[in-house]
Design an enzyme around this catalytic site. Sequence first.
Site, mmCIF file in Angstrom:
data_model
loop_
_atom_site.group_PDB
_atom_site.id
_atom_site.type_symbol
_atom_site.label_atom_id
_atom_site.label_comp_id
_atom_site.label_asym_id
_atom_site.label_seq_id
_atom_site.Cartn_x
_atom_site.Cartn_y
_atom_site.Cartn_z
ATOM 1 N N GLU A 283 0.841 -1.195 0.000
ATOM 2 C CA GLU A 283 0.000 0.000 0.000
ATOM 3 C C GLU A 283 0.880 1.251 0.000
ATOM 4 O O GLU A 283 1.847 1.341 0.756
ATOM 5 C CB GLU A 283 -0.882 -0.019 1.254
ATOM 6 C CG GLU A 283 -1.693 1.250 1.475
ATOM 7 C CD GLU A 283 -2.293 1.315 2.871
ATOM 8 O OE1 GLU A 283 -3.190 2.133 3.089
ATOM 9 O OE2 GLU A 283 -1.856 0.530 3.753
ATOM 10 N N LYS A 348 -9.332 2.539 -2.606
ATOM 11 C CA LYS A 348 -9.771 1.974 -1.339
ATOM 12 C C LYS A 348 -11.172 2.449 -0.991
ATOM 13 O O LYS A 348 -11.462 3.645 -1.027
ATOM 14 C CB LYS A 348 -8.786 2.367 -0.223
ATOM 15 C CG LYS A 348 -9.052 1.685 1.115
ATOM 16 C CD LYS A 348 -7.985 2.068 2.127
ATOM 17 C CE LYS A 348 -8.223 1.362 3.462
ATOM 18 N NZ LYS A 348 -7.220 1.758 4.470
ATOM 19 N N CYS A 397 -5.073 -2.371 3.123
ATOM 20 C CA CYS A 397 -4.910 -2.196 4.571
ATOM 21 C C CYS A 397 -5.986 -2.967 5.336
ATOM 22 O O CYS A 397 -6.167 -4.150 5.125
ATOM 23 C CB CYS A 397 -4.919 -0.707 4.913
ATOM 24 S SG CYS A 397 -4.393 -0.340 6.601
#
Length: 531
Positions: A283, A348, A397
């Site tokens: 990430e 995301k 994440c």
Amino acid sequence: MDHHLRSRGPAGGRNRLTMITWAMAIVAAFGAWVGWANPVYQEPFFALLFPAGLAWLAITAASPRQALKRGFLTALLAYSGCLYWVFVPVHRYGNIPMVLALPCPVLLAMYLAVYPAVFCGMLHWAKSKLSPLALGLFAGLLWASLELAVGVVFTGFPWLPLAAAMTARPFAIQAAALIGGTGLAALLVTATTWFVLPGRRLPITLPRILAILLVAGWAVIGMTRLDDPLPQGRWARVGIVQGNIDQSLKWDPGYQTDTVSRYIDLSEKLVRQNPVDLLVWPETALPFFLQELTHEGARVRNLARTQEILLLTGSPAYEFDLANNRYIMYNRTFLLGPQGGTMGQYDKMHLVPFGEYVPLGEILPLTKLVQAVGDFREGTDGQPLAGGNLALGVLICYETIFPALAQERVTKGASVLVNMSNDAWFGQTSAPRQHLQLAALRAVEQGRYMIRSTNTGISAIIDPRGRIVQETELFKTASLSGNISAIYETTVYHDLAWLLQSVIIGLTLLLVVWAILRARQAQTPTVTRNT
């Protein structure tokens, strides 16, 4: 016991009961500390002491209020110990003074402890209204319903589900492929509650016999499935690069060239030793905008082109909002093709409150706890990124802690799950291991290989049975490679997930209604007529 209490008098009996209560609360909390990943030693089956202790405390309480209090304090003790690591990102990277950062794990634990408190209060309320068998079933269903609630209330934080502790013993989570982690929690809590229910005369009661049979069935299913061959699909070789970039330097513009050089050097060395089809970076591995035509971006694209590989990497991104005359930021994943061009991207969708955005930021005078390039906006498209024989379902994440997001990726056609993360925020704590085990649970639920690429570890390849095939050490510059299979076969849980969750919630409510009706029936006076 009654004779013993009488000999000591009322005060002696109360003191003894208080000591037993505190001892049971400590045992339950200790089970949580050892059961979930921790810095010392993990034995996942100790986690069962947590719901077992809570059930005992609820059943033996003198009132619903006392049961609520016992559940809250016990869970507060347990969660504060398991989530101690929250202090690290808040203090070290949020620049919050230690005196203000230290209570943060406790504050989070106070919120999470509300759910076990409700569990204890409801279980105490139901104990006189339901039979022992129904009470145990109610406990398991209620626990599972509360785990579902934790995943959605206030954007959700399902970090410590009971099933996640079991991933340290892969056979113990195989049932998750059939009933999911939530269903597995219902099974385990039902069994533990049946086991702690007091027997009137004999220690071996029907609920305890059923508890033993339930646990035995759980173990047999797990061991049998663990030995079954994995579903077959087209194989690909994947490489993972762990750059181990110091978080305090990551967003320093002067360090960008060194960051890119490290990732390129590690990647080239890895590919020379073990040719791969797909290379995965973490990430925001690139602390600049890959979408722009920059020198560093060109170096990254040139790597994919010269090595003729797929490259999956994280980078911040932006779009310009003409209507409001401002830039909108995204936490984005780019899939670069063998020609160096962008084949796909994913933004995301579930952001970290106070980490990537501030809830009600336009109203409340608050700022993010950690600083990066700015406040992010959530993405809206969870389509897999297609490259070669792979359809990559990306979870950035802590998106991997949400079962629904992994479910959505597979529903949309993902043949492999990829968790790209930056756990550097957590330091040398148990949080990265807890995060890894949640990713393993998702792999079992969905029956997919899980590729986990992180900045500082733990990076890993996890197979569809939740077994960690390879992993890296924390805070080590490292790379690894291994074979994965593109799987399109779905698990029973995937096919029935929404039905199973509806059944859990529905049966919980049905048992509540049944308990209410039983209570009213018991309170209705019997009218007799003299003849």
